[in-house]
Structures are given as structure tokens and as C-alpha cells.
Design a protein around this motif. Structure first.
Motif, PDB file in Angstrom:
ATOM      1  N   TRP A 167       0.852  -1.203   0.000  1.00  0.00           N
ATOM      2  CA  TRP A 167       0.000   0.000   0.000  1.00  0.00           C
ATOM      3  C   TRP A 167       0.882   1.246   0.000  1.00  0.00           C
ATOM      4  CZ3 TRP A 167      -4.340  -1.328  -1.703  1.00  0.00           C
ATOM      5  CH2 TRP A 167      -5.062  -2.428  -1.221  1.00  0.00           C
ATOM      6  N   ALA A 168       2.002   1.200   0.709  1.00  0.00           N
ATOM      7  CA  ALA A 168       2.909   2.353   0.742  1.00  0.00           C
ATOM      8  C   ALA A 168       3.677   2.504  -0.562  1.00  0.00           C
ATOM      9  CB  ALA A 168       3.888   2.207   1.913  1.00  0.00           C
ATOM     10  N   TRP A 169       3.836   1.419  -1.289  1.00  0.00           N
ATOM     11  CA  TRP A 169       4.592   1.442  -2.548  1.00  0.00           C
ATOM     12  C   TRP A 169       3.738   1.828  -3.750  1.00  0.00           C
ATOM     13  CZ3 TRP A 169       9.585  -1.118  -3.723  1.00  0.00           C
ATOM     14  CH2 TRP A 169      10.298  -1.471  -2.571  1.00  0.00           C
ATOM     15  N   ALA A 170       2.438   1.587  -3.670  1.00  0.00           N
ATOM     16  CA  ALA A 170       1.598   1.619  -4.867  1.00  0.00           C
ATOM     17  C   ALA A 170       1.664   2.946  -5.617  1.00  0.00           C
ATOM     18  CB  ALA A 170       0.155   1.288  -4.492  1.00  0.00           C
ATOM     19  N   ASP A 171       1.689   4.054  -4.897  1.00  0.00           N
ATOM     20  CA  ASP A 171       1.703   5.353  -5.559  1.00  0.00           C
ATOM     21  C   ASP A 171       3.109   5.807  -5.936  1.00  0.00           C
ATOM     22  OD1 ASP A 171      -1.062   5.592  -5.423  1.00  0.00           O
ATOM     23  OD2 ASP A 171      -1.004   6.532  -3.447  1.00  0.00           O
ATOM     24  N   GLU A 172       4.118   5.010  -5.630  1.00  0.00           N
ATOM     25  CA  GLU A 172       5.495   5.364  -5.970  1.00  0.00           C
ATOM     26  C   GLU A 172       5.900   4.852  -7.353  1.00  0.00           C
ATOM     27  OE1 GLU A 172       7.390   7.233  -4.121  1.00  0.00           O
ATOM     28  OE2 GLU A 172       6.445   7.180  -2.133  1.00  0.00           O
ATOM     29  N   ARG A 231      -4.886  -5.426  -8.983  1.00  0.00           N
ATOM     30  CA  ARG A 231      -5.809  -4.404  -9.488  1.00  0.00           C
ATOM     31  C   ARG A 231      -6.173  -3.423  -8.370  1.00  0.00           C
ATOM     32  NH1 ARG A 231      -9.824  -7.329 -10.291  1.00  0.00           N
ATOM     33  NH2 ARG A 231     -10.972  -6.642  -8.452  1.00  0.00           N
ATOM     34  N   SER A 232      -6.299  -3.919  -7.158  1.00  0.00           N
ATOM     35  CA  SER A 232      -6.617  -3.050  -6.027  1.00  0.00           C
ATOM     36  C   SER A 232      -5.462  -2.103  -5.722  1.00  0.00           C
ATOM     37  CB  SER A 232      -6.948  -3.904  -4.802  1.00  0.00           C
ATOM     38  OG  SER A 232      -8.022  -4.788  -5.067  1.00  0.00           O
ATOM     39  N   LEU A 233      -4.226  -2.613  -5.773  1.00  0.00           N
ATOM     40  CA  LEU A 233      -3.069  -1.754  -5.582  1.00  0.00           C
ATOM     41  C   LEU A 233      -3.011  -0.674  -6.659  1.00  0.00           C
ATOM     42  CD1 LEU A 233      -0.454  -4.515  -4.701  1.00  0.00           C
ATOM     43  CD2 LEU A 233      -1.176  -2.676  -3.163  1.00  0.00           C
ATOM     44  N   ALA A 234      -3.487  -0.993  -7.855  1.00  0.00           N
ATOM     45  CA  ALA A 234      -3.503  -0.047  -8.973  1.00  0.00           C
ATOM     46  C   ALA A 234      -4.717   0.873  -8.935  1.00  0.00           C
ATOM     47  CB  ALA A 234      -3.477  -0.812 -10.292  1.00  0.00           C
ATOM     48  N   HIS A 235      -5.514   0.775  -7.881  1.00  0.00           N
ATOM     49  CA  HIS A 235      -6.740   1.580  -7.755  1.00  0.00           C
ATOM     50  C   HIS A 235      -7.661   1.365  -8.960  1.00  0.00           C
ATOM     51  CE1 HIS A 235      -4.726   3.417  -4.380  1.00  0.00           C
ATOM     52  NE2 HIS A 235      -3.787   3.894  -5.155  1.00  0.00           N
ATOM     53  N   ALA A 246      -8.615   2.988   4.114  1.00  0.00           N
ATOM     54  CA  ALA A 246      -8.780   3.614   2.802  1.00  0.00           C
ATOM     55  C   ALA A 246     -10.250   3.958   2.548  1.00  0.00           C
ATOM     56  CB  ALA A 246      -8.257   2.687   1.713  1.00  0.00           C
ATOM     57  N   ASP A 247     -10.506   4.649   1.467  1.00  0.00           N
ATOM     58  CA  ASP A 247     -11.862   5.033   1.089  1.00  0.00           C
ATOM     59  C   ASP A 247     -12.691   3.779   0.794  1.00  0.00           C
ATOM     60  OD1 ASP A 247     -14.165   6.200   0.151  1.00  0.00           O
ATOM     61  OD2 ASP A 247     -13.260   7.050  -1.662  1.00  0.00           O
ATOM     62  N   LEU A 248     -13.783   3.625   1.500  1.00  0.00           N
ATOM     63  CA  LEU A 248     -14.666   2.457   1.328  1.00  0.00           C
ATOM     64  C   LEU A 248     -15.971   2.826   0.635  1.00  0.00           C
ATOM     65  CD1 LEU A 248     -14.223   0.951   4.918  1.00  0.00           C
ATOM     66  CD2 LEU A 248     -13.000   0.279   2.835  1.00  0.00           C
ATOM     67  N   ASN A 258     -12.793   4.533  10.414  1.00  0.00           N
ATOM     68  CA  ASN A 258     -13.208   4.419   9.011  1.00  0.00           C
ATOM     69  C   ASN A 258     -14.267   3.335   8.851  1.00  0.00           C
ATOM     70  OD1 ASN A 258     -12.785   5.319   6.249  1.00  0.00           O
ATOM     71  ND2 ASN A 258     -11.836   3.328   5.883  1.00  0.00           N
ATOM     72  N   ILE A 259     -14.078   2.217   9.531  1.00  0.00           N
ATOM     73  CA  ILE A 259     -15.060   1.131   9.465  1.00  0.00           C
ATOM     74  C   ILE A 259     -16.371   1.565  10.115  1.00  0.00           C
ATOM     75  CG2 ILE A 259     -15.574  -1.186  10.326  1.00  0.00           C
ATOM     76  CD1 ILE A 259     -12.583  -1.832   9.880  1.00  0.00           C
ATOM     77  N   ARG A 260     -16.294   2.242  11.245  1.00  0.00           N
ATOM     78  CA  ARG A 260     -17.517   2.744  11.882  1.00  0.00           C
ATOM     79  C   ARG A 260     -18.291   3.652  10.933  1.00  0.00           C
ATOM     80  NH1 ARG A 260     -13.704   4.001  15.997  1.00  0.00           N
ATOM     81  NH2 ARG A 260     -13.618   2.347  17.579  1.00  0.00           N
ATOM     82  N   SER A 261     -17.579   4.554  10.275  1.00  0.00           N
ATOM     83  CA  SER A 261     -18.233   5.490   9.357  1.00  0.00           C
ATOM     84  C   SER A 261     -18.851   4.752   8.177  1.00  0.00           C
ATOM     85  CB  SER A 261     -17.222   6.522   8.855  1.00  0.00           C
ATOM     86  OG  SER A 261     -16.711   7.290   9.922  1.00  0.00           O
ATOM     87  N   PHE A 262     -18.152   3.734   7.679  1.00  0.00           N
ATOM     88  CA  PHE A 262     -18.664   2.936   6.559  1.00  0.00           C
ATOM     89  C   PHE A 262     -19.980   2.267   6.936  1.00  0.00           C
ATOM     90  CE2 PHE A 262     -18.774  -1.481   4.876  1.00  0.00           C
ATOM     91  CZ  PHE A 262     -19.012  -1.198   3.539  1.00  0.00           C
TER      92      PHE A 262
END
Length: 699
Positions: free
Chosen positions: A293-298, A327-331, A478-480, A501-505
Motif C-alpha cells: 500500500w505504501a509502494w503503490a503510488d510510488e 488491481r486493487s493496488l492499482a486503484h 482507505a476510502d470504502l 473508518n469502518i464505523r463510518s462505513f
């Protein structure tokens, strides 16, 4: 010829080729997604190692590549010793030759930096830069694998070779992609050398600011581990019994970040000279030591290596899981399958050969789930070295072989799929995936040796796969917002942001389903105040007063006829209702599965390991409550890819009976029309362009 300085090589454009990224007419939107320049169809090719072969073999290889429809090869991955035979002395002659030959043949190049295998001179001159194991053993030269990721000498040398390569080949029209290193985290994921210890201390200073914050986070009051000076802190080496778990968790985070810094170091050196996309090949499923997840946008494009575990009966499902994770890492954007195998690998206990048609099914399953490039390791099977028994596009048996004929057919299939380029798969169901949580759960002194986060995720994923549900993986913070359902089969560690985040979802109307031993600890492997599961007890509407793990092999019956294993909990309801209870075992009479209304949504909790039909029943219940359609249990893999104005349904029959009726349109692989009642034969694949009215748009 030896070059002391690198001069960019200029080349005229060959007829019919695309000269540069600026001239490329792509079938994807470059405003929102970088892709491989010049792509007019799904890319097809593999890892090529011409330095292992005499010069006369190169022409034969290129002839065969053209016959198979290869249009992209990765080169240079392990060639540092050839490119820099002595420190600061560079010889690019073999690369000059092979890149020119490939270009003239119309084959594009993914040019690698060779830094995954430093040369012998580096080990001799900088012995202190060797990677050191947790037990204190320095790793010697003679295999593959990075030296210490924190070594200043390694950082300097790897940046230098990356910069030289980029300066020389950035303007070469064959080079359409840069490939940094190879499989970061494999086989070296962490090092306990002196440079790493120094870098770890600095990382901790940045994270905690002062020793008071570190001592609190690590709970050093336990066992008298308090630190009074920064230089008292070491890497978490092997100790007399159990090393501080928070320290080990932080070292795992640091080690992933140290590798990422190595990638950035080379990437930035390349970017000074080149505009082509830059990537590195992940091992998303099989390398658990890197937080991707930390690498995906690099990286400009997500790329992944995937190899089947040959002995797994349902390894095609695990392949799909890997593809969905990429595919998830690639958004959701297209990604590269940088390596997979045509048949057997060489490193498993029993290297099972792929059966007829299996290579085709494997490749097109990755395409179905978003890969717009499919490459193999390797182009030609080797005669020497540790991987000489690894399969290849050009096998040891040569052209007169079933495997070669299958490769040529597959190249034609991939070429026929140009309409898919840039289209995307969509998911309304997600599974929580967090490398930090996995690192924490795998540490010592857990309540049961049978706790296995990967097994639970695999089980939930397989149940969804068999019901025809396309799944995304998502970090729990992440955005759910695009999902209807979030499953958390193994979310042991949830930090405060993820829990909120889970509570809000759920409060906003989402459906959430957690399995046992989730929400137990926060950021530093610390248990929140109060009863378990502290991070989830409000949204689940319950508390766990005590863990009740089961004995090895023990199974317990539930009131609804299901059976559980591994685990049970002593649950007290705090708003949730019981779906079913335990009939036997240490929690007999107590809730086994619960449901809780929270805001506008619903949260489920399953406190034991369900399998087979029992797990399927639970999953189907959650999907039904969310109003999501699902298919009967089937071995027909079905994935839909959506373009701007076209829809494609990929179907793959992994079973032993025909199936898959209900799809109507034109099969891109055959050019023939498929009727809605037409079944897909055993072992076959079809990629059907359908009208929007004949396909469920977002399953």
C-alpha cells in the motif's frame, strides 16, 4: 567496447513503429493513467537473458519471439557484473547490440536496473555492506539478492548504474518502460547489519520524536526493557526468549520503508534522464515483508510476479486473488503481469507441470482481472544455473513441443484482445488487507498456533469467487465509499483511523463482516482499554470476555448445523443479536455468529472458523442482506471488464462439466457469435463483447 561515460544512443524510427511516448497513440487515457507507450493491444512477452547465450542464439530467439507474437521483453535484470565489470568502469556493448536487434524486430524493451544482484567486486570491496540475518550471519556472494538496503555504498553504486543506464538509453525508441531492481523483499527482506541499526534509530526518532514516546509505544516497562539513550536501541535480534513485539513490528515497518527508499533512489536517478514509465515487479501474494500500500503510488504502473503453487487443487482461485490484489493496488487501473510461468517452476518441493490449456487459462484470468500486459519468466529455458529446470516460452524441447505450440496460440489470443485495452473490472465487495496487521499477528505468544490470517482470507475469497463475486482488496483505513460490503477475515491490528473508518462505513449504510481475532490491537500491537475487540466492540455490538481457542483438530457444532474449528469466544452481547449459537465446546450455549445494527448499516461477527458450505452460507447471508446478486456455486470464472462504451465478459471453465450460459455477444478469441444458451466447454476460455443490456453492469 568499454565505455567510461555513457552517451545516449540515437536511432532512426523503423517503419511502422512508434518513435516515442509523445508519438504514441494509446488506447488508454493518459490524463488519468500512465501506460506503456506504443501499446495497441495487450502486451505479451517475458524476461529475456541474452547474456546467457552465444550471439548466434539471439537471432533464433528473436525469430521465435516474432512467431509467438512477443512485443515486450524485460532485459538486464541480473547483468550488473557485465555492465560494470569494475567499479566505475562501464561496458554497455551487449545491451547496445540486443536492444538494437529487438528494435529492428519490432519488439519493445522493458529495461531493468541490475541492482538485485551486486557483482563480486562489490562484495569484496564492501564486505560490511552484506545483509545480516537476525541470527547475525552475513550473507555471502554467489546467489541473488540485495545487500543491506541501508548500506550507503550500495545506495551510491545502485544509483550510479541506474543513472548511467538512463542517460544512455532514455532516447532509444525501443525502451518503453523502466524496471527497477527485481522483486524487492525477495529473498532479502531485512538486514541486521550496522548500517541498518543506525538507520533504524533515525527512523524511530522521526516516528516518536523522543524516547518517552518510544518507551510508551513499545511498552518497555514490561520485562525492564526501558531505554535511556538512543544508541542503546538495537535491531530486534534473536534473544533469549520473545523479543519485544512492538519493536519487531516497527522493524518490519522500517525494513519495508528501507527497501522503498532503495527503489526511490534508483527511480529518481532514472527520472533525471527519462520520461518513460518506471515500475518494479511486486510479489504481492508471496512476499509478505513489503507493505505494498505504501509502494503503490510510488510506481507509474503496478507490476506483479505470480507463480502457481502447483500442488494446490484450487490454485486458479489463488491466482485470481493475486490478480485482484494487484488491481486493487492499482486503484482499478490496468497493471502488468511482469512474470508468470508457462509450466513448472523450479523452487517448490514438487514442481508440477501445467496441463494442456492451463497456461492459456492462467494468462487470460490475469487479463480478466485487469492485466493489460502478460509476461513470462522466461523467454528461453536456461541450460545452467539454479533455474535451469524452470519452464520458459521457448522450452528445452524447442519448437516441436506442445508447450511451444500453446505459446504461439496464446500470443495470437492476446493479440486479438486489443479492444480490452484500458477497460476495467469493478467490484462492490472488498476484503480488508493490511500487511502491518499480518506482521503483528505472526509474532510470538499468540493465543493459538492455529491462527492463520492468510488461510482465513483465502477461505473467504474462495467462497466469494465460487459465487461469481469480483473482489477488491482494501486497506481498512482507505476510502470504502464505492463498496456495499467489507469482509474482515483477519484484521488483528486496526489503528484508530482504520477503526473509525469502518464505523463510518457501517453508519453510512455499509455491510461489514468480521471474523474472529479482529480488532484486537492498535498501532503498536497494544490492546485498547476494556474488553476485546476494543477497536470493533461498538460497531459489532458485543464484547469478548475471554478467548476460547480450540484444541488441535477439535470441531464444535453450531445450532444451525454448521461446524467451527480453531477458535471460539466467550461473547456478551451489547446490542447485537444472535444469529446462531454454539451447541458444544467451551462456548456452548453462547453466541457463535452475531448481527448488529449500527447507524444505517449492519455488522456481523463470526467467532469461529467456518469452512465449505458453512462459510458459503455465512457469506451468502451477508451478500443477500446487502442486496447483491450472486451466482450458484460454480467452477466457471466470470469477470466483466467495462470500457467507455463497450462491455466484455471473460469466462474460464476450470471445472469438469460445460457451463457458463447466459452470455450473448461476439467472442473476440474466435470472432464467432455466442448465443445466450451456449455452454463453455471444459478447459476453454471466451472473451465476449456484449451489449450493455445482456450483462449485469457492476457485479
Amino acid at each position: 567496447m568499454t565505455h567510461q561515460t555513457g552517451t545516449p544512443v540515437q536511432h532512426a524510427t523503423a517503419t511502422g513503429q512508434i518513435d516515442s511516448a509523445a508519438d504514441a497513440t494509446l488506447l488508454v487515457d493518459e490524463d488519468t493513467h500512465r501506460w506503456i507507450p506504443g501499446s495497441r493491444t495487450i502486451r505479451f512477452g517475458g524476461d529475456y537473458n541474452p547474456e546467457q547465450w552465444p550471439r548466434e542464439t539471439w537471432d533464433e530467439d528473436i525469430r521465435l519471439m516474432r512467431e509467438a507474437g512477443v512485443n515486450l521483453v524485460s532485459i538486464g535484470i541480473f547483468s550488473w557484473a557485465l555492465l560494470e565489470p569494475r567499479e566505475g568502469v562501464y561496458d554497455f556493448s551487449f545491451l547496445d547490440d540486443i536492444i538494437d536487434l529487438l528494435w529492428k524486430a519490432g519488439i519493445d524493451v522493458d529495461l531493468a536496473t541490475p541492482t538485485a544482484s551486486p557483482p563480486a567486486w562489490f562484495y569484496r570491496k564492501y564486505p560490511h555492506a552484506r545483509a545480516v540475518t537476525r541470527e547475525g550471519i552475513p550473507l555471502a556472494f554467489g546467489s541473488r539478492g540485495i545487500v543491506s538496503p541501508s548500506s550507503p555504498e550500495y545506495r551510491k553504486a545502485s544509483r550510479a548504474i541506474a543513472s548511467r543506464l538512463a542517460a544512455r538509453y532514455a532516447s532509444h525508441p525501443a525502451v518503453v518502460l523502466w524496471h527497477v531492481h527485481n522483486e524487492y523483499g525477495t529473498p532479502v527482506s531485512e538486514s541486521y547489519d550496522d548500517a541498518s541499526v543506525i538507520a533504524f534509530r533515525e527512523w524511530l526518532r522521526q516516528r516518536y520524536t523522543d524516547l518517552e514516546g518510544l518507551n510508551d509505544a513499545w511498552g518497555t516497562a514490561f520485562w525492564g526493557q526501558r531505554y535511556g539513550e538512543w544508541d542503546e536501541i538495537d535491531a530486534p535480534r534473536a534473544t533469549a526468549v520473545v523479543t519485544n513485539p512492538a519493536q519487531r513490528l516497527d522493524f518490519a515497518r522500517f525494513s519495508s520503508e528501507a527497501l522503498l527508499e532503495c527503489y526511490r533512489n534508483e527511480r529518481d536517478a532514472i527520472r533525471e534522464h527519462s520520461t518513460q514509465p518506471i515500475t518494479t515487479n511486486f510479489m504481492a501474494i508471496t512476499c509478505p515483508s513489503v507493505d505494498l500500500w505504501a509502494w503503490a503510488d510510488e510506481v507509474d504502473i503496478i507490476a506483479n510476479d505470480h507463480y502457481l503453487i502447483g500442488e494446490q487443487a484450487d490454485n486458479h482461485i489463488h491466482l485470481s486473488r493475486s490478480a485482484d490484489l494487484c488491481r486493487s493496488l492499482a486503484h482499478g487501473k490496468p497493471w502488468i503481469l511482469m512474470e508468470h510461468s508457462t509450466s513448472a517452476v523450479n523452487w517448490q518441493p514438487r514442481n508440477i507441470a501445467k496441463r494442456p490449456g492451463e497456461m492459456r487459462r492462467n494468462t487470460l484470468a490475469h487479463v480478466a482481472r485487469g492485466a493489460d500486459a502478460t509476461l513470462f519468466f522466461q523467454i528461453r529455458a536456461g541450460r545452467k544455473g539454479a533455474e535451469k529446470f524452470h519452464s520458459a516460452l521457448i522450452p528445452q524441447a524447442g519448437e516441436d513441443s506442445r508447450k511451444w505450440r500453446e505459446a504461439v496460440r496464446l500470443g495470437g489470443d492476446v493479440a486479438a484482445l486489443s479492444p480490452l485495452l484500458g477497460s476495467r473490472a469493478h467490484a462492490r465487495v472488498a476484503i480488508a488487507w493490511d500487511w502491518a496487521s499480518f506482521w503483528a499477528q505472526d509474532l510470538d505468544f499468540r493465543p493459538s498456533a492455529d491462527l492463520d490470517h492468510r488461510e482465513r482470507i483465502e477461505a473467504f475469497y474462495a467462497a466469494l469467487w465460487r459465487r461469481g463475486i469480483t473482489v477488491d482488496f482494501v486497506h481498512p483505513a482507505a476510502d470504502l465509499g464505492t463498496y456495499d460490503v467489507l469482509f474482515a477475515p483477519a484484521s488483528y491490528l486496526l489503528d484508530d483511523d482504520a477503526a473509525e473508518n469502518i464505523r463510518s462505513f457501517v453508519a453510512a449504510g455499509g455491510h461489514f463482516a468480521a471474523s474472529f481475532f479482529s480488532g484486537i490491537v492498535s498501532t503498536s500491537d497494544d490492546v485498547p482499554y476494556g474488553a476485546y475487540p476494543g477497536q470493533l466492540r461498538d460497531v459489532l455490538g458485543l464484547v469478548v470476555e475471554e478467548f476460547l481457542p480450540l484444541r488441535e483438530g477439535e470441531r464444535v457444532a453450531l445450532q444451525d448445523g454448521a461446524h467451527g474449528r480453531v477458535w471460539s469466544d466467550d461473547i456478551t452481547l451489547r446490542g447485537a443479536v444472535t444469529v446462531t449459537s454454539y451447541n458444544e465446546g467451551p462456548a456452548a450455549g453462547g453466541p457463535a455468529i452475531t448481527r448488529n445494527s449500527f447507524g444505517d448499516g449492519t455488522a456481523w461477527y463470526v467467532s469461529t472458523a467456518l469452512d465449505g458450505d458453512d462459510l458459503d452460507g455465512f457469506v451468502v447471508g451477508v451478500l443477500g442482506a446487502a442486496g447483491l446478486p450472486y451466482s450458484p456455486v460454480s467452477d466457471i470464472e466470470t469477470v466483466t471488464r467495462f470500457g467507455e462504451d463497450r462491455t466484455f465478459v471473460v469466462q474460464i471453465n476450470h471445472g469438469d462439466v460445460p457451463g457458463g450460459a447466459g452470455v450473448e455477444g461476439v467472442d473476440l478469441l474466435t470472432g464467432e457469435r455466442v448465443g445466450s444458451s451456449e455452454l463453455l466447454a471444459v478447459g476453454e476460455v471466451r472473451v465476449v463483447e456484449v451489449s450493455s443490456s445482456s450483462s449485469d453492469a457492476r457485479s
